[in-house]
Scaffold this motif. Structure first.
Motif, mmCIF file in Angstrom:
data_model
loop_
_atom_site.group_PDB
_atom_site.id
_atom_site.type_symbol
_atom_site.label_atom_id
_atom_site.label_comp_id
_atom_site.label_asym_id
_atom_site.label_seq_id
_atom_site.Cartn_x
_atom_site.Cartn_y
_atom_site.Cartn_z
ATOM 1 N N LYS A 1 -7.234 -27.618 -37.498
ATOM 2 C CA LYS A 1 -7.729 -26.868 -38.659
ATOM 3 C C LYS A 1 -6.945 -27.262 -39.908
ATOM 4 O O LYS A 1 -5.763 -27.620 -39.812
ATOM 5 N N VAL B 1 -12.516 -24.707 -41.360
ATOM 6 C CA VAL B 1 -12.526 -25.997 -42.041
ATOM 7 C C VAL B 1 -11.444 -26.844 -41.387
ATOM 8 O O VAL B 1 -10.335 -26.359 -41.128
ATOM 9 N N LYS C 1 -1.953 -25.517 -44.641
ATOM 10 C CA LYS C 1 -1.014 -25.971 -45.675
ATOM 11 C C LYS C 1 0.220 -26.641 -45.082
ATOM 12 O O LYS C 1 0.941 -27.349 -45.774
ATOM 13 N N HIS D 1 -5.722 -23.511 -49.826
ATOM 14 C CA HIS D 1 -6.655 -24.630 -49.702
ATOM 15 C C HIS D 1 -8.069 -24.093 -49.492
ATOM 16 O O HIS D 1 -8.267 -22.878 -49.363
#
Ligand code: ADP
Length: 338
Positions: free
Chosen positions: A208, A199, A211, A29
């Motif tokens: 955070k 992120v 996945k 990601h």
């Protein structure tokens, strides 16, 4: 030939060696990209280091997984590496399971690593809680294999996220124990923390992006439609008019993917309290989609050429083996096996 003739991939002897790895355990990601992969590419392109980037598939089988999916995940990760700009002419790109030197060295390290050190590892405790029915020895021994991955190349710099701090400290504990017992051999390993902030998850911006929560992730190969849909649903609600974590996260993404005039426009709107989330989300969707257009095309191209992907790994392994087998030979001599 991937490596140009006469060009030593290892580069100059006086360059420091970098080692880092990513597990093939799912799609990457934008957090992985900003926090890890883009950093690998920048380090490689600086020309200042000997770089080894490893797909750590042996690590990944210590977690629950489906055997029928693993190979595709590995090739997907490799295609991500290459599409993002890792270049087999500049870096060694290797697959852990093709490098028996790593596991051999890990066994030797096992014999000098106190069990108590491993019992302290917080990642082991966290992962054990996530897979209570599969608390296997690999999960426990993970940091020892990681130490072997790094020290097989006598790497001194490891670009990782802060979540790996404890494991890197253990690498140094193992290196010191080895040196004390068998004579100075390994140098201290230092982390290269990425300077990009975490992120956050789009749906739960207090966590955070990971996945393990796919709904809150923008994956690198998401289509523009998927990206727009996910951003539309991103949580931005504020309490008492204060800046929300979701808003901060979108602004963080804008700071990386947005154009200069967009950044100043939205920053100004933010300060004057006029920020329109729908406008910000639409701008971000356009920018992130555009940013990864070339990436998506390149990645598709690499995935369509499995023989090229195999060649990249073959050459990466051949180069890495020259270094790792020499380390192992010297280690075996030092510990009295040879
Ligand atoms: P995940 O949490 O998605 O499983 P990993 O733990 O496999 O991600 O992390 C791979 C690399 O990506 C690590 O270097 C990690 O620090 C980085 N990374 C993971 N998630 C983020 C994030 N949300 N923001 C920035 N970097 C991240």
């Amino acid at each position: 030939m991937l490596h140009k003739k006469g060009q030593s991939l290892g580069g100059l002897m006086n360059k420091q060696t970098i080692f880092s790895g990513i597990q093939p355990s799912g799609k990457l990601h934008i957090g992985n990209y900003l926090g890890a992969l883009s950093n690998f590419v920048a380090l490689q392109n600086s020309g200042s280091y000997n770089c080894f980037f490893c797909l750590v598939d042996y690590h990944s089988i210590s977690e629950d997984y489906l055997p029928q999916e693993k190979k595709a995940m590995t090739l997907d990760l490799l295609a991500n590496f290459l599409a993002a700009g890792l270049d087999p002419k500049k870096s060694s790109i290797l697959l852990q399971s093709q490098m028996p030197e790593h596991t051999e060295l890990a066994w030797i390290f096992n014999c000098i690593t106190p069990v108590g050190e491993l019992e302290r590892m917080t990642q082991y405790k966290d992962k054990s809680q996530k897979q209570v029915k599969n608390i296997n020895m690999g999960l426990f021994d993970y940091p020892v294999l990681m130490a072997a991955d790094i020290l097989a190349y006598k790497a001194t710099l490891v670009p990782v996220g802060v979540d790996q701090k404890q494991h890197l400290e253990l690498t140094n504990v193992i290196a010191r124990k080895f040196n004390n017992r068998f004579g100075q051999f390994f140098e201290e390993v230092k982390p290269l923390w990425t300077n990009f902030p975490k992120v956050m998850d789009l749906k739960r911006p207090d966590k955070k992006m990971s996945k393990s929560e796919p709904n809150g992730c923008i994956f690198l190969d998401d289509s523009p439609e998927e990206i727009a849909k996910k951003l539309k649903q991103a949580v931005t609600a504020t309490e008492s008019g204060a800046k929300s974590a979701g808003e901060e996260n979108l602004m963080l993404l804008l700071s990386h993917f947005g154009k200069a005039d967009e950044i100043s426009h939205f920053t100004q709107d933010q300060t004057t309290g006029k920020l329109k989330y729908s406008e910000l989300k639409a701008t971000l969707a356009k920018d992130i989609s555009q940013y990864f257009t070339e990436f998506r095309e390149k990645k598709e191209g690499f995935l369509a050429k499995p023989e090229y992907l195999a060649e990249v790994l073959g050459q990466g392994a051949a180069h890495a083996r020259k270094v790792a087998s020499q380390t192992l030979l010297e280690v075996k001599q030092k510990i009295g096996l040879l």
